[in-house]
Design a protein around this motif. Structure first.
Motif: not given
Length: 133
Positions: A2-5, A46-51
């Motif tokens: 969640r932090t990475e997102r 896109m990176v947010t959705v992946y995380f």
């Protein structure tokens, strides 16, 4: 996860806000800059959705909890190729591609060949040879 997102969600929101502000200040006449800023925000999304999908699939990790012990993350972290030369070949292909942008278009052909050879070699590294599985 969640932090990475959230690390990628905050810049995404910034770029969408900045793209809108850029469009307003240029009276929506300069489409290249507005599109580039929106696409940058889209890449962050896109990176947010992946995380986010990883967080849903794997749940909380030990490093996500405040009460976790160091020993909870011990063990194997992944499979890596420590003596691989293929990243160097891929980098050479990328370097040739950038030289082609600066010098002349014909250099892009050998750059593509070297890049494809490096990428295929890197992907197939554990399928053939000494380290085959």
């Amino acid at each position: 996860m969640r932090t990475e997102r959230n690390v990628f969600l905050i810049p995404a929101a910034f770029f969408f806000l900045a793209g809108t502000a850029y469009g307003i200040f240029t009276h929506w006449a300069e489409w290249v800059g507005t599109t580039a800023i929106y696409l940058t925000g889209g890449m962050f999304i896109m990176v947010t959705v992946y995380f986010h999908m990883l967080a849903n699939r794997h749940g909380q990790r030990a490093e996500d909890r405040l009460d976790a012990e160091i020993s909870e993350d011990s063990g194997e972290q992944g499979v890596f190729a420590p003596w691989s030369w293929w990243p160097l070949v891929c980098g050479l292909g990328a370097a040739l591609a950038f030289v082609a942008l600066a010098v002349d278009w014909w250099i892009m052909a050998p750059a593509a060949v070297v890049g494809v050879i490096g990428l295929v070699g890197w992907v197939m590294e554990y399928s053939t040879g000494q380290h085959a599985h």
